[in-house]
Design an enzyme around this catalytic site. Structure first.
Site, PDB file in Angstrom:
ATOM      1  N   HIS A 167      -8.892  -5.677  22.512  1.00 50.29           N
ATOM      2  CA  HIS A 167      -7.925  -6.736  22.363  1.00 50.29           C
ATOM      3  C   HIS A 167      -7.413  -7.254  23.543  1.00 50.29           C
ATOM      4  O   HIS A 167      -6.431  -7.048  24.364  1.00 50.29           O
ATOM      5  CB  HIS A 167      -6.481  -5.323  22.379  1.00 50.29           C
ATOM      6  CG  HIS A 167      -4.848  -5.833  21.422  1.00 50.29           C
ATOM      7  ND1 HIS A 167      -4.789  -6.290  22.224  1.00 50.29           N
ATOM      8  CD2 HIS A 167      -5.253  -5.003  20.814  1.00 50.29           C
ATOM      9  CE1 HIS A 167      -3.412  -6.631  21.632  1.00 50.29           C
ATOM     10  NE2 HIS A 167      -3.311  -5.701  20.812  1.00 50.29           N
ATOM     11  N   GLU A 271      -8.408 -10.796  19.139  1.00 48.76           N
ATOM     12  CA  GLU A 271      -9.107  -9.111  19.033  1.00 48.76           C
ATOM     13  C   GLU A 271     -10.056  -9.301  18.173  1.00 48.76           C
ATOM     14  O   GLU A 271     -10.475  -9.446  17.153  1.00 48.76           O
ATOM     15  CB  GLU A 271      -8.201  -8.718  18.353  1.00 48.76           C
ATOM     16  CG  GLU A 271      -7.053  -8.406  19.706  1.00 48.76           C
ATOM     17  CD  GLU A 271      -5.670  -7.826  18.672  1.00 48.76           C
ATOM     18  OE1 GLU A 271      -5.918  -6.803  18.379  1.00 48.76           O
ATOM     19  OE2 GLU A 271      -3.860  -8.529  19.180  1.00 48.76           O
TER      20      GLU A 271
HETATM   21  C1  BG6 Z   1      -1.939  -6.551  18.289  1.00 49.86           C
HETATM   22  C2  BG6 Z   1      -1.182  -5.779  16.825  1.00 49.86           C
HETATM   23  O1  BG6 Z   1      -2.898  -6.134  17.905  1.00 49.86           O
HETATM   24  O2  BG6 Z   1      -0.928  -5.389  19.100  1.00 49.86           O
HETATM   25  C3  BG6 Z   1       0.471  -5.719  16.992  1.00 49.86           C
HETATM   26  O3  BG6 Z   1      -1.894  -6.522  15.260  1.00 49.86           O
HETATM   27  C4  BG6 Z   1       0.638  -5.141  17.960  1.00 49.86           C
HETATM   28  O4  BG6 Z   1       1.131  -5.338  15.895  1.00 49.86           O
HETATM   29  C5  BG6 Z   1       0.281  -5.541  19.231  1.00 49.86           C
HETATM   30  O5  BG6 Z   1       2.055  -4.811  18.071  1.00 49.86           O
HETATM   31  C6  BG6 Z   1       0.387  -5.024  20.403  1.00 49.86           C
HETATM   32  O6  BG6 Z   1       0.181  -3.420  20.256  1.00 49.86           O
HETATM   33  P1  BG6 Z   1       1.216  -2.322  21.499  1.00 49.86           P
HETATM   34  O7  BG6 Z   1       1.048  -0.468  20.980  1.00 49.86           O
HETATM   35  O8  BG6 Z   1      -0.114  -2.198  23.015  1.00 49.86           O
HETATM   36  O9  BG6 Z   1       2.264  -2.253  21.824  1.00 49.86           O
END
Ligand code: BG6
Length: 300
Positions: A167, A271
Site C-alpha cells: 500500500h 497500491e
Molecule cells: C485504501 C483503501 O487502500 O486504504 C481506502 O482503498 C482506505 O478505502 C485507505 O481508506 C486507508 O486505509 P486505512 O485502514 O489505512 O485507514
C-alpha cells in the site's frame, strides 16, 4: 509478538548489521533498520515490516509519511508502505477485525541482511499470519524493490485464499496537479460511489475530489507524473492483478486521527495488490509472490 520484538537493537546489530545498514530504536520505542549507502537512504520498522522512507541519492523523499502517524504496537503506521494481508479494507464479516488485516500490525523477524554487489542493501523479514508463512524482501538501492512471498505449508490440509497489497504512499507536490498513467484500459470498483464497477477512462487519472478506486485485472505498470516536483515515479509490478489508487481529500482527512487535515494535498497511494475478484488461492505447498519495483526520474 515476534521473538525479535524483545531483542535489543545491540543484539540485532551484532547478528544482522552490514555496511550501510544498522538497527536502532526509532519513534515510539519501536525498532527500525536504517539504510544509508552511496545509492540511497531508507528506513524500515520491524512493526509491520513497514518501509517508512526511501530516497535514491540526489532525490527528495519518494515515500510520504504522515506527521500525525502513530508509532505504537497495535496501530498501523500512516504512510510509507503498509502491508495489507490477509484481507484488504474492512474484514468481510467481522467488524472488530483490523482494517487491511494483521500483517501491518504484526511483529516481523529479521531473517537476513546483505549488501549486494553494486551497493544495494537487502533486508528479509518473516512472520506467520493465520496458516501462512510470510517472507518479505526489501532491497534499498537506486530502485526500491519489494517482494512479498506468501507460502501455505504442506502441513495445512486444504487450500486457502488471501488478499494482499503493498500500500505505497507517494509524496507529491500537490495531488491536484499530478497524473497517473497506465490504468487507462482497466475497469475499477469506485469505492466513493457504492463500489460500483466502472469502465476505465481513456485518459490518465487526475484528482479533483476523494478518490478510492480498485482497478481489477490489470497487470500494467503505472507512472506518476508530478510536474510540480519535476519528477516521475514508476511503479512496476509482478504477481499483482489489481492496483488501488487512493487520496482521501478534505473531509476524510479530517475524520482520520492519524492523518493531518491538510496532508491530503501532498500524498497519493498507488497500491500493488491482489484484491476482490483477484484474490489469490494457494494449495498446500504453494507460494505466491507479489512484487513492486519503484523508481524515480527527473522530468526534463
Ligand atoms: C485504501 C483503501 O487502500 O486504504 C481506502 O482503498 C482506505 O478505502 C485507505 O481508506 C486507508 O486505509 P486505512 O485502514 O489505512 O485507514
Amino acid at each position: 509478538m515476534g521473538i525479535q520484538d524483545t531483542m535489543l537493537t545491540d543484539e540485532l546489530n551484532t547478528r544482522f548489521a552490514v555496511p550501510g545498514l544498522r538497527f536502532e530504536t526509532g519513534r515510539g520505542g519501536l525498532t527500525r533498520a536504517v539504510v544509508q549507502t552511496p545509492l540511497a537512504e531508507g528506513e524500515l520498522y520491524l512493526h509491520g515490516a513497514h518501509v517508512t522512507a526511501w530516497a535514491p541519492r540526489g532525490h527528495a523523499a519518494v515515500l510520504w509519511l504522515s506527521e500525525s502517524s502513530h508509532f505504537e504496537k497495535g496501530k498501523p503506521i500512516r504512510g510509507g508502505v503498509p502491508i495489507c494481508f490477509p484481507w484488504f479494507g474492512p474484514h468481510s464479516n467481522d467488524p472488530s477485525a483490523p482494517a487491511h488485516g494483521f500483517a501491518r500490525l504484526a511483529g516481523w523477524n529479521v531473517a537476513s541482511t546483505h549488501a549486494m554487489d553494486g551497493g544495494a542493501i537487502v533486508l528479509e523479514l518473516e512472520t506467520t499470519i493465520e496458516s501462512f508463512a510470510m517472507r518479505y524482501r526489501v532491497e534499498f538501492g537506486s530502485e526500491l524493490k519489494l517482494a512479498l512471498a506468501t507460502h501455505l505449508p504442506t502441513s495445512v490440509d486444504r487450500s486457502a485464499t488471501f488478499e494482499d497489497a503493498l500500500h505505497t504512499y507517494f509524496s507529491v507536490s500537490d495531488v491536484r496537479s499530478i497524473s497517473i498513467h497506465g490504468l487507462e484500459n482497466a475497469s475499477y470498483l469506485d469505492k466513493v460511489d457504492g463500489a460500483q464497477l466502472k469502465s476505465a477512462a481513456t485518459f490518465p487519472i487526475a484528482f479533483s475530489g476523494e478518490t478510492d478506486r480498485v482497478y481489477l485485472h490489470t497487470l500494467s505498470d503505472c507512472s506518476l507524473i508530478d510536474v510540480g516536483s519535476q519528477r516521475s515515479i514508476r511503479v512496476a509490478k509482478s504477481g499483482s492483478r489489481s492496483t488501488v489508487v487512493w487520496n482521501p481529500w478534505i473531509d476524510k482527512s479530517k475524520r482520520m486521527a492519524d492523518f493531518g487535515d491538510e496532508e491530503w494535498r501532498s500524498m497519493v497511494c498507488i497500491e500493488t495488490a491482489n484484491v476482490d475478484g483477484n484474490r489469490i488461492e494457494l494449495a498446500p505447498g504453494q507460494t505466491h509472490e507479489t512484487s513492486a519495483i519503484i523508481s524515480v526520474s527527473k522530468l526534463d
